[in-house]
Design a protein around this motif. Structure first.
Motif, mmCIF file in Angstrom:
data_model
loop_
_atom_site.group_PDB
_atom_site.id
_atom_site.type_symbol
_atom_site.label_atom_id
_atom_site.label_comp_id
_atom_site.label_asym_id
_atom_site.label_seq_id
_atom_site.Cartn_x
_atom_site.Cartn_y
_atom_site.Cartn_z
ATOM 1 N N ARG A 1 0.839 -1.205 0.000
ATOM 2 C CA ARG A 1 0.000 0.000 0.000
ATOM 3 C C ARG A 1 0.864 1.241 0.000
ATOM 4 O O ARG A 1 2.021 1.204 0.392
ATOM 5 C CB ARG A 1 -0.967 -0.007 1.179
ATOM 6 N N GLU A 2 0.266 2.335 -0.470
ATOM 7 C CA GLU A 2 0.923 3.640 -0.388
ATOM 8 C C GLU A 2 0.679 4.190 1.005
ATOM 9 O O GLU A 2 -0.381 3.981 1.593
ATOM 10 C CB GLU A 2 0.327 4.609 -1.409
ATOM 11 N N LEU A 3 1.658 4.891 1.526
ATOM 12 C CA LEU A 3 1.559 5.535 2.829
ATOM 13 C C LEU A 3 1.653 7.047 2.642
ATOM 14 O O LEU A 3 2.088 7.518 1.586
ATOM 15 C CB LEU A 3 2.692 5.054 3.733
ATOM 16 N N ASP B 1 6.754 10.722 3.629
ATOM 17 C CA ASP B 1 7.720 10.799 4.720
ATOM 18 C C ASP B 1 8.740 11.853 4.326
ATOM 19 O O ASP B 1 9.459 11.678 3.343
ATOM 20 C CB ASP B 1 8.378 9.443 4.925
ATOM 21 N N SER C 1 5.937 7.231 0.280
ATOM 22 C CA SER C 1 6.378 6.061 1.042
ATOM 23 C C SER C 1 5.437 4.903 0.783
ATOM 24 O O SER C 1 4.282 5.103 0.396
ATOM 25 C CB SER C 1 6.399 6.383 2.537
ATOM 26 N N TYR C 2 5.925 3.697 1.038
ATOM 27 C CA TYR C 2 5.180 2.489 0.736
ATOM 28 C C TYR C 2 5.373 1.452 1.825
ATOM 29 O O TYR C 2 6.415 1.393 2.473
ATOM 30 C CB TYR C 2 5.673 1.864 -0.571
ATOM 31 N N ARG C 3 4.378 0.587 1.972
ATOM 32 C CA ARG C 3 4.530 -0.619 2.762
ATOM 33 C C ARG C 3 4.812 -1.715 1.746
ATOM 34 O O ARG C 3 4.081 -1.867 0.771
ATOM 35 C CB ARG C 3 3.264 -0.919 3.558
ATOM 36 N N VAL D 1 8.566 -0.693 5.673
ATOM 37 C CA VAL D 1 8.203 0.623 5.154
ATOM 38 C C VAL D 1 9.428 1.163 4.432
ATOM 39 O O VAL D 1 10.549 1.070 4.939
ATOM 40 C CB VAL D 1 7.780 1.577 6.296
#
Length: 68
Positions: A28-30, A33, A38-40, A51
């Motif tokens: 998923r996209e976060l 940052d 950022s991504y998971r 992350v």
């Protein structure tokens, strides 16, 4: 800011100090940052997720030094 990678896409970490090897799926996209997407991500052979910031990743199979 547009994200470079899409959910379910495959990436790898840009090689450097303590960079894990292998193929990772974008889970998923976060939220950004420090202003950077950022991504998971989850390694195909790992039981946990990580992350990562976009600058730490490249498309799986892209050549070193590539802008992908």
């Amino acid at each position: 800011m547009n994200a470079k990678f899409k959910v379910d896409g495959w990436v790898e970490f840009v090689m450097g100090f303590r960079s894990p090897a292998g193929r990772f799926r974008i889970v998923r996209e976060l939220p950004p940052d420090k202003g950077e997407p950022s991504y998971r991500v989850k390694g195909e052979n790992e039981a946990f997720e990580r992350v990562a910031r976009e600058s730490e990743l490249r498309r799986f199979g892209a050549k070193a030094g590539s802008l992908d």
